[in-house]
Design a protein around this motif. Structure first.
Motif, PDB file in Angstrom:
ATOM      1  N   ASN A  78       0.805  -1.221   0.000  1.00 33.40           N
ATOM      2  CA  ASN A  78       0.000   0.000   0.000  1.00 33.40           C
ATOM      3  C   ASN A  78       0.840   1.273   0.000  1.00 33.40           C
ATOM      4  OD1 ASN A  78      -2.625  -1.141   0.005  1.00 33.40           O
ATOM      5  ND2 ASN A  78      -2.438  -1.611   2.183  1.00 33.40           N
ATOM      6  N   LEU A  79       2.166   1.146  -0.091  1.00 25.59           N
ATOM      7  CA  LEU A  79       3.028   2.327  -0.088  1.00 25.59           C
ATOM      8  C   LEU A  79       2.678   3.322  -1.202  1.00 25.59           C
ATOM      9  CD1 LEU A  79       6.506   0.784   0.832  1.00 25.59           C
ATOM     10  CD2 LEU A  79       5.175   2.424   2.172  1.00 25.59           C
ATOM     11  N   PRO A  80       2.314   2.879  -2.427  1.00 28.19           N
ATOM     12  CA  PRO A  80       1.926   3.863  -3.446  1.00 28.19           C
ATOM     13  C   PRO A  80       0.741   4.727  -3.034  1.00 28.19           C
ATOM     14  CG  PRO A  80       2.364   1.741  -4.484  1.00 28.19           C
ATOM     15  CD  PRO A  80       2.373   1.512  -2.999  1.00 28.19           C
ATOM     16  N   MET A  81      -0.097   4.239  -2.137  1.00 27.09           N
ATOM     17  CA  MET A  81      -1.239   5.022  -1.682  1.00 27.09           C
ATOM     18  C   MET A  81      -0.796   6.251  -0.886  1.00 27.09           C
ATOM     19  SD  MET A  81      -3.870   3.296  -2.805  1.00 27.09           S
ATOM     20  CE  MET A  81      -4.338   1.662  -3.383  1.00 27.09           C
ATOM     21  N   VAL A  82       0.390   6.183  -0.264  1.00 30.85           N
ATOM     22  CA  VAL A  82       0.881   7.294   0.541  1.00 30.85           C
ATOM     23  C   VAL A  82       1.214   8.501  -0.339  1.00 30.85           C
ATOM     24  CG1 VAL A  82       2.656   7.991   2.204  1.00 30.85           C
ATOM     25  CG2 VAL A  82       1.765   5.670   2.242  1.00 30.85           C
ATOM     26  N   ALA A  83       1.568   8.266  -1.590  1.00 29.07           N
ATOM     27  CA  ALA A  83       1.928   9.356  -2.504  1.00 29.07           C
ATOM     28  C   ALA A  83       0.717   9.978  -3.185  1.00 29.07           C
ATOM     29  CB  ALA A  83       2.912   8.843  -3.557  1.00 29.07           C
ATOM     30  N   LYS A  84      -0.483   9.720  -2.688  1.00 27.98           N
ATOM     31  CA  LYS A  84      -1.695  10.273  -3.306  1.00 27.98           C
ATOM     32  C   LYS A  84      -1.689  11.798  -3.409  1.00 27.98           C
ATOM     33  CE  LYS A  84      -5.262   6.742  -2.722  1.00 27.98           C
ATOM     34  NZ  LYS A  84      -6.562   6.429  -2.126  1.00 27.98           N
ATOM     35  N   PRO A  85      -1.129  12.547  -2.429  1.00 29.32           N
ATOM     36  CA  PRO A  85      -1.101  14.005  -2.599  1.00 29.32           C
ATOM     37  C   PRO A  85      -0.365  14.437  -3.864  1.00 29.32           C
ATOM     38  CG  PRO A  85      -0.641  13.446  -0.332  1.00 29.32           C
ATOM     39  CD  PRO A  85      -0.662  12.155  -1.089  1.00 29.32           C
ATOM     40  N   PHE A  86       0.709  13.736  -4.197  1.00 28.51           N
ATOM     41  CA  PHE A  86       1.440  14.064  -5.427  1.00 28.51           C
ATOM     42  C   PHE A  86       0.567  13.821  -6.650  1.00 28.51           C
ATOM     43  CE2 PHE A  86       4.129  12.573  -8.956  1.00 28.51           C
ATOM     44  CZ  PHE A  86       4.842  13.749  -9.198  1.00 28.51           C
ATOM     45  N   TYR A  87      -0.135  12.674  -6.668  1.00 29.95           N
ATOM     46  CA  TYR A  87      -1.021  12.400  -7.800  1.00 29.95           C
ATOM     47  C   TYR A  87      -2.131  13.449  -7.872  1.00 29.95           C
ATOM     48  CZ  TYR A  87       0.956   7.831  -6.458  1.00 29.95           C
ATOM     49  OH  TYR A  87       1.786   6.826  -6.052  1.00 29.95           O
ATOM     50  N   GLY A  88      -2.615  13.883  -6.696  1.00 27.82           N
ATOM     51  CA  GLY A  88      -3.657  14.899  -6.680  1.00 27.82           C
ATOM     52  C   GLY A  88      -3.170  16.228  -7.220  1.00 27.82           C
ATOM     53  N   LEU A  89      -1.947  16.624  -6.841  1.00 28.90           N
ATOM     54  CA  LEU A  89      -1.373  17.861  -7.368  1.00 28.90           C
ATOM     55  C   LEU A  89      -1.202  17.791  -8.882  1.00 28.90           C
ATOM     56  CD1 LEU A  89       1.359  18.707  -4.694  1.00 28.90           C
ATOM     57  CD2 LEU A  89      -0.621  20.100  -5.283  1.00 28.90           C
ATOM     58  N   VAL A  90      -0.723  16.647  -9.348  1.00 26.36           N
ATOM     59  CA  VAL A  90      -0.515  16.483 -10.788  1.00 26.36           C
ATOM     60  C   VAL A  90      -1.843  16.553 -11.535  1.00 26.36           C
ATOM     61  CG1 VAL A  90       0.240  14.860 -12.574  1.00 26.36           C
ATOM     62  CG2 VAL A  90       1.623  15.178 -10.530  1.00 26.36           C
ATOM     63  N   SER A  91      -2.870  15.858 -11.022  1.00 28.82           N
ATOM     64  CA  SER A  91      -4.155  15.853 -11.725  1.00 28.82           C
ATOM     65  C   SER A  91      -4.846  17.209 -11.659  1.00 28.82           C
ATOM     66  CB  SER A  91      -5.081  14.767 -11.141  1.00 28.82           C
ATOM     67  OG  SER A  91      -5.452  15.078  -9.818  1.00 28.82           O
ATOM     68  N   ASP A  92      -4.603  17.968 -10.587  1.00 31.04           N
ATOM     69  CA  ASP A  92      -5.161  19.316 -10.500  1.00 31.04           C
ATOM     70  C   ASP A  92      -4.447  20.292 -11.430  1.00 31.04           C
ATOM     71  OD1 ASP A  92      -7.127  18.710  -8.657  1.00 31.04           O
ATOM     72  OD2 ASP A  92      -5.931  19.296  -6.916  1.00 31.04           O
TER      73      ASP A  92
END
Length: 458
Positions: A78-92
Motif C-alpha cells: 500500500n506504499l503507493p497510496m501514501v503518494a496520493k497528494p502528489f497524484y492529486g497535485l498532478v491531476s489538478d
C-alpha cells in the motif's frame, strides 16, 4: 381568436421553454454519465478484493510465507497510496486534451491491468516473492491514481451550487458502489479460490480493468458537467495553495486525529488469518462468506447513513464508531479464549458474522469524514486535499500493520493461543486512546463560502 399580444408572447416564451427543457435533459444525461463513470470506478475499487484473496492464499500455500511476512507484504504493497497528494497535485495541475480527471482514471486502470497480466503470465512455480511484490506495488500505484481522480470528481461535484444539499448523496452512491464491488469480489473470490488457480483469477481481473479503460476513454470530461477550475495550471501554485489550506486548524486537526486513530491500533490481520485457517481449520469458502457479510454491512451502512445519519454531528458519529471497534476487539479476545465456543456458538458462525463485521467497521468512519472534508475543502484544490486525506489513511494503515507485526512477534506464538488473546486486548485499549482528544473533529463543518460570509459580516 387570441389577441396578437398573446400570440406574440407565446412565440417568445416557446423557445425559452424549449431551451430550459433541453438544459434539464442535458443535466440529467450528464448526471447519468457521471454516475456511470463513478459507479464503475468505485465498483472496480471494491472488487479489487477478488484478486487479493488469491494473492493471500498464493503467498500462504504457494510461497509458504509466515504470518509476519504476509502482513508486512500486505501493508508494504500500500506504499503507493501514501503518494496520493502528489497524484492529486498532478491531476489538478496538468491537463491532457483539456481534461484532468478522465486521463488519470484511464491511465491508472491500464497500469493495473498490465501488472495483473504480468503476474498471471508468470509461472506459479518460478515467480519469486520479490517479483510479485514489485507487480503488486505497480498495481496499487495504478489503483491509487484512479482513486485520487474519482475522489476529486466526487469532491468537485459536491462544490457545485446545485449540489450543496446532495454532496452526501453522491458520496453515499460511491460508497454503495464500492460495497457492491466488495460483495461481488469476496463472494466470487471465496468460491474461486478452491476451484481456479490464482493465475486465472489475476487474468480475469485484468480483463475487467481493460474494460474499465475502454469505457472511461469513451467518456468526454465535458459531459460530466464538472465545475471549471479557474486556478492556474501550475504545480507550484497548486502546491502553495495546498500548503496554505493545510495551515488552517479546521483542516489539519481532523486529518491528524483521523490518521492517528488508525495508526495507533496494532493490526493483527496476519495472526488472525493464520489462527482461523491453521488452528481452527476454517475453510476458505467460510472466510469468503465472512468478507461478503462484511461488505453487505458496508452497503447497508451507506444506505442507513444517507437516510438517517448524515445530519448527525461528525464528532458524535465518528467517535461512536471508534468505541464500537474497541468493543468488537474485546469480543475477539473472548473468541480466542473459547468463550463463545463454551456457549455453543460455532467458530465458523462467529468468523462469518463478528469477524466479518469487525473487518469493515474500520472503514465506517471514512464515509462521514470524507463528507466532512469535502464540505471544508476550498474550491480549486479538491483533488489535492482529498488525496492528502486518503494518503494519511493509507500511511496510518501501514504504520498500524508494522506495529501489529511487532506486537505479534512479542506476544503471539504458534503454540500459545493466550498470546493472541493478550494482543487483542492491547489492540482494544489502543483503539480507545484517540477518543481522549476527539475535540479535534468539528461538530458542524462550515463550508468555505459560509465562513467567508461570516467574516465579512464581522
Amino acid at each position: 381568436m387570441e389577441p396578437p399580444s398573446v400570440t406574440k408572447r407565446k412565440t417568445v416564451t416557446e423557445p425559452i421553454n424549449d431551451r430550459i427543457k433541453h438544459d434539464k435533459q442535458g443535466r440529467t444525461l450528464n448526471k447519468r454519465r457521471r454516475e456511470m463513470l463513478l459507479g464503475l470506478g468505485f465498483w472496480i475499487q471494491g472488487f479489487r478484493c477478488f484478486p487479493w484473496m488469491a494473492v493471500i492464499f498464493f503467498l500462504k500455500d504457494g510461497l509458504r510465507v509466515d504470518p509476519s511476512t504476509l502482513q508486512i507484504l500486505l501493508n508494504s504493497a500500500n506504499l503507493p497510496m501514501v503518494a496520493k497528494p502528489f497524484y492529486g497535485l498532478v491531476s489538478d495541475s496538468f491537463y491532457f486534451f483539456g481534461q484532468h480527471r478522465i486521463p488519470y482514471i484511464a491511465g491508472g486502470a491500464l497500469l493495473q491491468a498490465l501488472s495483473w497480466f504480468a503476474i498471471a503470465s508468470s509461472p506459479s512455480s518460478t515467480i519469486s516473492f520479490f517479483t510479485i511484490s514489485i507487480y503488486l506495488l505497480l498495481g496499487n500505484l495504478g489503483a491509487a491514481i484512479v482513486e485520487v481522480a474519482n475522489d476529486a470528481v466526487v469532491a468537485e461535484c459536491a462544490k457545485q451550487p446545485t449540489n450543496n444539499n446532495n454532496s452526501a448523496d453522491l458520496q453515499s452512491f460511491a460508497w454503495v458502489a464500492a460495497a457492491i464491488g466488495g460483495i461481488s469480489g469476496n463472494l466470487l473470490g471465496g468460491l474461486s479460490v478452491d476451484r481456479f488457480s490464482p493465475r486465472a483469477m489475476f487474468l480475469f481481473f485484468g480483463i475487467l480493468l481493460i474494460l474499465q479503460f475502454f469505457i472511461t476513454v469513451s467518456v468526454s470530461e465535458k459531459s460530466l458537467d464538472l465545475p471549471k477550475n479557474h486556478s492556474k495550471h501550475d504545480i507550484k501554485s497548486q502546491f502553495s495553495e495546498l500548503l496554505l489550506v493545510l495551515t488552517r486548524p479546521e483542516i489539519y486537526q481532523p486529518i491528524i486525529w483521523f490518521s492517528v486513530s488508525f495508526a495507533v491500533i496494532p493490526a493483527l490481520t496476519g495472526s488472525m488469518f493464520y489462527y482461523q485457517t491453521q488452528h481452527l481449520k476454517i475453510e476458505s469458502s467460510v472466510l469468503g462468506i465472512s468478507k461478503v457479510f462484511g461488505q453487505i454491512t458496508m452497503l447497508l451502512w451507506g444506505v442507513v447513513y444517507k437516510q438517517h445519519l448524515k445530519s448527525l454531528p461528525p464528532r458524535t458519529l465518528i467517535t461512536s464508531i471508534q468505541g464500537t471497534m474497541a468493543c468488537l476487539m474485546v469480543s475477539d479476545a473472548l473468541f480466542v479464549n473459547g468463550f463463545y465456543r463454551s456457549l455453543g456458538i460455532p467458530d465458523s458462525l462467529y468468523v462469518v458474522v463478528v469477524s466479518g463485521f469487525l473487518e469493515v467497521v474500520y472503514y465506517f468512519k471514512i464515509l462521514p469524514f470524507s463528507i466532512l472534508m469535502a464540505k471544508l475543502c476550498p474550491p480549486g484544490c479538491e483533488g489535492s486535499l482529498m488525496a492528502i486525506v486518503m494518503s494519511t489513511i493509507a500511511l496510518a494503515f501501514i504504520v498500524s500493520g508494522y506495529i501489529g507485526v511487532t506486537l505479534a512477534s512479542w506476544v503471539v506464538t504458534e503454540s500459545d493461543v493466550s498470546g493472541l488473546r493478550n494482543a487483542l486486548v492491547i489492540q482494544a485499549v489502543c483503539t480507545i486512546v484517540p477518543l481522549l482528544w476527539s475535540s479535534y473533529i468539528p461538530d458542524s463543518p462550515r463550508p468555505e463560502a459560509e465562513a467567508k460570509g461570516q467574516k465579512k459580516q464581522e
